[in-house]
Design a protein around this motif. Sequence first.
Motif, PDB file in Angstrom:
ATOM      1  N   ASP A 190       0.840  -1.196   0.000  1.00 52.25           N
ATOM      2  CA  ASP A 190       0.000   0.000   0.000  1.00 52.25           C
ATOM      3  C   ASP A 190       0.880   1.252   0.000  1.00 52.25           C
ATOM      4  O   ASP A 190       0.964   1.940   1.008  1.00 52.25           O
ATOM      5  CB  ASP A 190      -0.924  -0.010   1.222  1.00 52.25           C
ATOM      6  CG  ASP A 190      -2.026   1.028   1.141  1.00 52.25           C
ATOM      7  OD1 ASP A 190      -2.255   1.560   0.044  1.00 52.25           O
ATOM      8  OD2 ASP A 190      -2.650   1.311   2.184  1.00 52.25           O
ATOM      9  N   ARG A 240      -4.565  -0.762 -13.272  1.00 52.69           N
ATOM     10  CA  ARG A 240      -5.806  -1.425 -12.842  1.00 52.69           C
ATOM     11  C   ARG A 240      -5.637  -2.937 -12.805  1.00 52.69           C
ATOM     12  O   ARG A 240      -6.170  -3.607 -11.917  1.00 52.69           O
ATOM     13  CB  ARG A 240      -6.951  -1.017 -13.765  1.00 52.69           C
ATOM     14  CG  ARG A 240      -7.339   0.463 -13.635  1.00 52.69           C
ATOM     15  CD  ARG A 240      -8.603   0.792 -14.394  1.00 52.69           C
ATOM     16  NE  ARG A 240      -9.027   2.158 -14.137  1.00 52.69           N
ATOM     17  CZ  ARG A 240      -8.725   3.195 -14.925  1.00 52.69           C
ATOM     18  NH1 ARG A 240      -8.005   2.990 -16.027  1.00 52.69           N
ATOM     19  NH2 ARG A 240      -9.136   4.411 -14.622  1.00 52.69           N
ATOM     20  N   LEU A 243      -3.841  -3.856  -9.628  1.00 53.95           N
ATOM     21  CA  LEU A 243      -4.736  -3.822  -8.469  1.00 53.95           C
ATOM     22  C   LEU A 243      -5.516  -5.126  -8.335  1.00 53.95           C
ATOM     23  O   LEU A 243      -5.814  -5.572  -7.224  1.00 53.95           O
ATOM     24  CB  LEU A 243      -5.701  -2.642  -8.569  1.00 53.95           C
ATOM     25  CG  LEU A 243      -5.130  -1.254  -8.298  1.00 53.95           C
ATOM     26  CD1 LEU A 243      -6.199  -0.195  -8.521  1.00 53.95           C
ATOM     27  CD2 LEU A 243      -4.578  -1.149  -6.874  1.00 53.95           C
ATOM     28  N   ARG A 248      -3.346  -2.896  -2.285  1.00 53.92           N
ATOM     29  CA  ARG A 248      -4.365  -1.888  -1.983  1.00 53.92           C
ATOM     30  C   ARG A 248      -4.211  -0.665  -2.869  1.00 53.92           C
ATOM     31  O   ARG A 248      -5.190   0.021  -3.169  1.00 53.92           O
ATOM     32  CB  ARG A 248      -4.271  -1.504  -0.504  1.00 53.92           C
ATOM     33  CG  ARG A 248      -4.438  -2.694   0.426  1.00 53.92           C
ATOM     34  CD  ARG A 248      -4.150  -2.332   1.876  1.00 53.92           C
ATOM     35  NE  ARG A 248      -3.918  -3.536   2.665  1.00 53.92           N
ATOM     36  CZ  ARG A 248      -3.598  -3.532   3.950  1.00 53.92           C
ATOM     37  NH1 ARG A 248      -3.493  -2.389   4.604  1.00 53.92           N
ATOM     38  NH2 ARG A 248      -3.386  -4.668   4.584  1.00 53.92           N
ATOM     39  N   SER A 249      -2.988  -0.371  -3.280  1.00 52.52           N
ATOM     40  CA  SER A 249      -2.735   0.741  -4.192  1.00 52.52           C
ATOM     41  C   SER A 249      -1.488   0.423  -5.002  1.00 52.52           C
ATOM     42  O   SER A 249      -0.682  -0.438  -4.629  1.00 52.52           O
ATOM     43  CB  SER A 249      -2.581   2.063  -3.432  1.00 52.52           C
ATOM     44  OG  SER A 249      -1.548   1.982  -2.476  1.00 52.52           O
ATOM     45  N   ASP A 263      -5.616   3.618  -6.829  1.00 56.61           N
ATOM     46  CA  ASP A 263      -6.013   3.232  -5.479  1.00 56.61           C
ATOM     47  C   ASP A 263      -7.307   2.443  -5.537  1.00 56.61           C
ATOM     48  O   ASP A 263      -8.300   2.909  -6.109  1.00 56.61           O
ATOM     49  CB  ASP A 263      -6.192   4.484  -4.615  1.00 56.61           C
ATOM     50  CG  ASP A 263      -6.171   4.184  -3.129  1.00 56.61           C
ATOM     51  OD1 ASP A 263      -6.781   3.172  -2.721  1.00 56.61           O
ATOM     52  OD2 ASP A 263      -5.552   4.968  -2.375  1.00 56.61           O
ATOM     53  N   SER A 264      -7.293   1.247  -4.940  1.00 57.90           N
ATOM     54  CA  SER A 264      -8.485   0.396  -4.971  1.00 57.90           C
ATOM     55  C   SER A 264      -9.604   0.933  -4.093  1.00 57.90           C
ATOM     56  O   SER A 264     -10.772   0.594  -4.297  1.00 57.90           O
ATOM     57  CB  SER A 264      -8.120  -1.028  -4.516  1.00 57.90           C
ATOM     58  OG  SER A 264      -7.676  -1.027  -3.164  1.00 57.90           O
TER      59      SER A 264
END
Length: 336
Positions: A190, A240, A243, A248-249, A263-264
Motif C-alpha cells: 500500500d 488497474r 490492483l 491496496r494501491s 487506489d483500490s
Amino acid sequence: MSTAGTPAAEPAARCDLLVVGSANADLVIGVERRPAAGETVLGSDVRVHPGGKGANQAVAAARLGARTALLARVGDDGHGRLLLDSLRSAGASTAAVLVGGAPTGVALITVDPDGDNSIVVSPGANARLTPGDVREAADLIGAARVVSAQLEIPLETVGELVRHLPGGSRFVLNPSPPAALPAEILSACDPLVLNEHEARFVLGADGRAGADANGQAGAAGANTGGAGDRSGTAPEDRARALLELGPRSVVITLGARGALVADSRDDTCVHITSPRVEAVDTTGAGDAFTAALAWRLGRGDSLPDAARYAVRVGAAAVTAPGAQESFPTPEEVAAL
C-alpha cells in the motif's frame, strides 16, 4: 553497529520510515554505448559510491528530514564501512545494520551519455539477511509508521516482514529486481511501487502468467500455455490490472513522464507529471522517489499528494551523478 546475528535494540520512539533491504557498493563506469553480446567496450575510470536500494531509500528519506532506520546486512570490509558512514552522515540510524556473513554486496553499473543505466548486482551480504533477523527486529518494525522493502534481499525475508507488520503501519514494496510475488506479500502492499518494466513482469509479459494457482504473480506460469500480458499497453490499464492481483494501491513510475497512481479504495487512477530537468544520471532516482513517497505517506499525505512530492524528488536526483550523492535536500526539491 551490530556485529552479531541479530539487530541491536532500537529506541522505543516511533521512526517515520523503516527500510528493510539491501546495501551495496556501486561501481560505476561511464560508456559511450552498452556492449552487445560478446563485445568489449572501453569506459571511464571506475567510481565507487554507496548504494543498494535499501540504503539508498534510507539515505534519501533521512536527507529529506525523515527519522529513518535501516535493517540490512553488510560485510566486514571497506565497502561496508563506506555504507555505514554514508548512512550516518545523512542522519539515518544504523543500529539495525548487521555486519558480517559475506562480503558487502556490489552493483556493477554502466551509464551512457543520456544518463540511462544498466545494472548487475552481486548480492553478497544482502542474501544473508534472514527471516530470523526480521523476527529479532520486531520492536523496531512495530515502531515504524511506514515500512519499505525491495527485492535485493531474499523473498522469504520480505514475507516474514509482512507477517510482522503491526496494525496501523503502512507497507511499501518496490519489486526490484522483479520476481514472482506471493499473494500474502501483494495484499500487504500500500502501495506497490514499480516501473513499467517491472509492471510488465508482474502482470505476465513475454508469456508469463499473471498469477498461478498458488497465488504467485510473475514468471511462475511461463509454461501454462499463457496468453501473455493481457493488461493492455497503457499505464492506466496496467495499473488497474495490478490492483486486481491484490495490492491496496499501485504507483507506476514513468521516468520523465512522472508517475501513475491507482487506489483500490476509491477506484481512482491519477497521472502525476514531473518537472522537466536535464538528466545526468538516473542511478538511484527510483529509490529516491520511493523513499519520498513512503515518508510523505507516513506524514499523512494522500497517495496522489505524496506522489507529487516524490516525482519532484526523483527529478532532482537525476540532475547529479551517482546515487546517494545525488539525493536532494528539501531546499533543492523546493527549487524545482
